[in-house]
Design a protein around this motif. Structure first.
Motif, mmCIF file in Angstrom:
data_model
loop_
_atom_site.group_PDB
_atom_site.id
_atom_site.type_symbol
_atom_site.label_atom_id
_atom_site.label_comp_id
_atom_site.label_asym_id
_atom_site.label_seq_id
_atom_site.Cartn_x
_atom_site.Cartn_y
_atom_site.Cartn_z
ATOM 1 N N LEU A 243 0.808 -1.217 0.000
ATOM 2 C CA LEU A 243 0.000 0.000 0.000
ATOM 3 C C LEU A 243 0.847 1.274 0.000
ATOM 4 O O LEU A 243 0.306 2.375 0.078
ATOM 5 C CB LEU A 243 -0.942 0.000 1.211
ATOM 6 C CG LEU A 243 -2.044 -1.063 1.177
ATOM 7 C CD1 LEU A 243 -2.883 -1.005 2.449
ATOM 8 C CD2 LEU A 243 -2.937 -0.893 -0.047
ATOM 9 N N ASP A 244 2.164 1.092 -0.063
ATOM 10 C CA ASP A 244 3.086 2.231 -0.118
ATOM 11 C C ASP A 244 2.833 3.205 1.031
ATOM 12 O O ASP A 244 2.653 4.409 0.831
ATOM 13 C CB ASP A 244 2.952 2.954 -1.466
ATOM 14 C CG ASP A 244 4.076 3.981 -1.679
ATOM 15 O OD1 ASP A 244 5.159 3.792 -1.079
ATOM 16 O OD2 ASP A 244 3.871 4.957 -2.430
ATOM 17 N N ILE B 298 0.662 -3.201 -7.129
ATOM 18 C CA ILE B 298 1.624 -3.173 -6.025
ATOM 19 C C ILE B 298 2.632 -2.051 -6.228
ATOM 20 O O ILE B 298 2.970 -1.302 -5.297
ATOM 21 C CB ILE B 298 2.337 -4.532 -5.889
ATOM 22 C CG1 ILE B 298 1.331 -5.622 -5.487
ATOM 23 C CG2 ILE B 298 3.472 -4.453 -4.862
ATOM 24 C CD1 ILE B 298 1.893 -7.025 -5.556
ATOM 25 N N ASN B 299 3.121 -1.915 -7.447
ATOM 26 C CA ASN B 299 4.106 -0.866 -7.742
ATOM 27 C C ASN B 299 3.539 0.535 -7.532
ATOM 28 O O ASN B 299 4.274 1.469 -7.219
ATOM 29 C CB ASN B 299 4.609 -1.010 -9.176
ATOM 30 C CG ASN B 299 5.511 -2.221 -9.361
ATOM 31 O OD1 ASN B 299 6.057 -2.745 -8.393
ATOM 32 N ND2 ASN B 299 5.659 -2.682 -10.590
ATOM 33 N N LYS B 300 2.233 0.678 -7.680
ATOM 34 C CA LYS B 300 1.588 1.985 -7.505
ATOM 35 C C LYS B 300 1.041 2.172 -6.089
ATOM 36 O O LYS B 300 0.504 3.238 -5.762
ATOM 37 C CB LYS B 300 0.471 2.164 -8.538
ATOM 38 C CG LYS B 300 0.992 2.382 -9.959
ATOM 39 C CD LYS B 300 -0.163 2.625 -10.926
ATOM 40 C CE LYS B 300 0.343 3.158 -12.268
ATOM 41 N NZ LYS B 300 1.272 2.273 -12.944
ATOM 42 N N GLY B 301 1.135 1.124 -5.246
ATOM 43 C CA GLY B 301 0.652 1.241 -3.876
ATOM 44 C C GLY B 301 -0.852 1.380 -3.767
ATOM 45 O O GLY B 301 -1.361 1.998 -2.830
ATOM 46 N N MET B 302 -1.576 0.784 -4.715
ATOM 47 C CA MET B 302 -3.032 0.891 -4.735
ATOM 48 C C MET B 302 -3.640 -0.468 -5.055
ATOM 49 O O MET B 302 -3.220 -1.120 -6.009
ATOM 50 C CB MET B 302 -3.471 1.909 -5.796
ATOM 51 C CG MET B 302 -4.976 2.132 -5.877
ATOM 52 S SD MET B 302 -5.721 2.753 -4.344
ATOM 53 C CE MET B 302 -4.864 4.324 -4.165
ATOM 54 N N PRO B 303 -4.597 -0.949 -4.260
ATOM 55 C CA PRO B 303 -5.212 -2.250 -4.542
ATOM 56 C C PRO B 303 -5.725 -2.330 -5.978
ATOM 57 O O PRO B 303 -6.247 -1.346 -6.513
ATOM 58 C CB PRO B 303 -6.357 -2.325 -3.532
ATOM 59 C CG PRO B 303 -5.931 -1.451 -2.412
ATOM 60 C CD PRO B 303 -5.161 -0.324 -3.049
ATOM 61 N N SER C 279 -7.603 3.962 -0.214
ATOM 62 C CA SER C 279 -8.529 2.970 -0.774
ATOM 63 C C SER C 279 -9.657 2.619 0.195
ATOM 64 O O SER C 279 -10.577 1.895 -0.175
ATOM 65 C CB SER C 279 -7.769 1.692 -1.153
ATOM 66 O OG SER C 279 -7.172 1.094 -0.018
ATOM 67 N N GLY C 280 -9.598 3.123 1.427
ATOM 68 C CA GLY C 280 -10.702 2.936 2.355
ATOM 69 C C GLY C 280 -10.377 2.319 3.699
ATOM 70 O O GLY C 280 -10.834 2.811 4.737
ATOM 71 N N PRO C 281 -9.609 1.212 3.763
ATOM 72 C CA PRO C 281 -9.387 0.556 5.049
ATOM 73 C C PRO C 281 -8.496 1.364 6.000
ATOM 74 O O PRO C 281 -7.651 2.148 5.565
ATOM 75 C CB PRO C 281 -8.683 -0.761 4.666
ATOM 76 C CG PRO C 281 -8.917 -0.923 3.204
ATOM 77 C CD PRO C 281 -9.050 0.452 2.649
ATOM 78 N N PHE C 282 -8.690 1.116 7.295
ATOM 79 C CA PHE C 282 -7.777 1.598 8.329
ATOM 80 C C PHE C 282 -6.725 0.510 8.525
ATOM 81 O O PHE C 282 -7.069 -0.647 8.776
ATOM 82 C CB PHE C 282 -8.519 1.861 9.634
ATOM 83 C CG PHE C 282 -9.457 3.028 9.586
ATOM 84 C CD1 PHE C 282 -9.104 4.249 10.139
ATOM 85 C CD2 PHE C 282 -10.700 2.902 8.983
ATOM 86 C CE1 PHE C 282 -9.967 5.328 10.105
ATOM 87 C CE2 PHE C 282 -11.583 3.979 8.946
ATOM 88 C CZ PHE C 282 -11.213 5.194 9.501
ATOM 89 N N VAL C 283 -5.455 0.872 8.428
ATOM 90 C CA VAL C 283 -4.380 -0.117 8.352
ATOM 91 C C VAL C 283 -3.524 -0.104 9.618
ATOM 92 O O VAL C 283 -3.156 0.958 10.128
ATOM 93 C CB VAL C 283 -3.486 0.153 7.121
ATOM 94 C CG1 VAL C 283 -2.397 -0.911 7.004
ATOM 95 C CG2 VAL C 283 -4.326 0.189 5.847
ATOM 96 N N LEU C 284 -3.235 -1.310 10.114
ATOM 97 C CA LEU C 284 -2.263 -1.498 11.195
ATOM 98 C C LEU C 284 -1.185 -2.408 10.634
ATOM 99 O O LEU C 284 -1.424 -3.584 10.369
ATOM 100 C CB LEU C 284 -2.926 -2.127 12.419
ATOM 101 C CG LEU C 284 -2.067 -2.246 13.693
ATOM 102 C CD1 LEU C 284 -1.567 -0.871 14.142
ATOM 103 C CD2 LEU C 284 -2.847 -2.919 14.803
#
Length: 373
Positions: A184-185, A346-351, A216-221
């Motif tokens: 997700l960069d 993946i390279n762009k950090g976007m799902p 993209s929406g999710p809260f990430v840990l």
């Protein structure tokens, strides 16, 4: 019965104020809006007439906003302050919380999040309960070793579930080889170890301050930065974190891998659904068979264990029916092999479900999201 909660809105955006007012209108028998103003100075007039129980405050400048929070609380120590801001950095969230805010909402404000924040204040109940729904679902994505695409699946499933306004957490519990931050960069200030090293003060507010909301929406840990940090994490800590997360989020997506022991067993115990991800190759299927048998022996049966075949090619030497016969499981969903699309995302950090929504991979993961709801 007259309203017993006095609420003040301080927000420079008229449309935002109107949205808050419309959200709270059905609760007029419980909440009285004593003022809806654009500036802090205007708010002073409303506060002089009636002391608010709750203030919803827009933050446009974090230092000035923190000063406002401290000033309000020095004069009205019993008031609960909920802040909203377009800024999602951990530094802003922590500064606001340390100043005394009880909740931090991202703008534009989502109605459900506002109602949940108000109920968390704990000063009142709504005439129409907002938390009658069940606790959030925990969905873990697992394969014991790397290489079959669990992180790709977890990241995209979380983004898919977040598209309809659901509040989604994405947690990297692949403690020794986690990769969500790369996919997700993101380079967050706080990671999983920020939570486990402060486990004694763990609550919903603290969790939200250390999680990063991805575009993209999710809260990430994200995963621990250092191996030594991962070693010190215990199953008890994992259980406690997941229990808090399911109380906050509609869905909690967990990326995990490694041995069938300790922290992974804690994850599976907490999971409503375990997406066992594999591929149609002899080594992968052999390993899958061993682990599925072992997981069933530990009480994780087919009602929770769902088989996902990733990188599926319809004309491969090993067919779905062959895998199902060997494993004794029906394939829950297949994810097609679209290598270029996935690598590009993946390279762009976007799902990929956001970057290339028409990709066959995106369509299959969207379908999977509907299946696990």
């Amino acid at each position: 019965m007259p309203p017993h909660v006095n609420l003040l809105i301080i927000d420079s955006d008229k449309a935002s104020r109107e949205t808050i007012e419309a959200t709270l209108k059905p609760y007029a028998d419980t909440i009285k809006i004593i003022g809806s103003v654009a500036t802090f100075s205007e708010a002073a007039l409303s506060i002089q007439r009636v002391e608010p129980n709750v203030i919803i405050l827009e933050l446009a400048d974090i230092q000035q906003g923190a000063d406002y929070i401290r000033l309000l609380l020095s004069r009205h120590p019993r008031t609960s302050i909920i802040v909203s801001s377009v800024e999602k950095s951990s530094e802003w969230i922590l500064t606001a919380m340390r100043a005394g805010a009880v909740e931090y909402l991202l703008r534009p404000i989502i109605q459900q999040e506002l109602l949940q924040a108000l109920q968390k204040v704990g000063r009142f109940g709504f005439a129409k309960p907002v938390e009658e729904k069940q606790r959030g679902k925990i969905i873990s994505v697992y394969y014991p070793i790397g290489g079959v695409g669990t992180t790709t699946l977890a990241v995209n499933l979380a983004a898919s579930l977040a598209t309809e306004g659901a509040k989604v957490a994405l947690v990297d519990l692949n403690l020794f080889s986690g990769d969500i931050s790369t996919f997700l960069d993101v380079n967050p200030t706080y990671t999983l170890s920020s939570v486990t090293t402060n486990i004694a003060r763990l609550d919903a507010n603290f969790l939200m301050t250390v999680m990063t909301r991805h575009s993209s929406g999710p809260f990430v840990l994200t995963e621990p930065v250092e191996v030594d940090e991962a070693i010190s994490i215990t199953p008890e800590q994992i259980l406690r974190i997941l229990e808090f997360l399911r109380g906050i989020f509609t869905y909690v997506i967990v990326d995990c891998g490694g041995a069938l022991a300790d922290c992974n067993l804690a994850i599976f115990e907490s999971s409503n659904t375990i997406l066992f991800t594999t591929a149609l190759s002899l080594p992968a299927l052999k390993n899958t068979k061993r682990y599925l048998v072992a997981m069933e022996r530990r009480g994780f049966h087919k009602d929770r264990l769902k088989l996902i075949v990733n990188r599926y090619l319809p004309k491969a030497d090993i067919q779905i029916k062959d895998a199902e016969k060997v494993l004794g499981y029906s394939v829950f969903q297949t994810i097609p092999n679209c290598y270029d699309d996935v690598i590009n995302s993946i390279n762009k950090g976007m799902p990929v479900v956001k970057l290339l929504p028409r990709s066959p991979v995106s369509k299959s993961i969207e379908a999977l999201a509907d299946m696990v709801k």
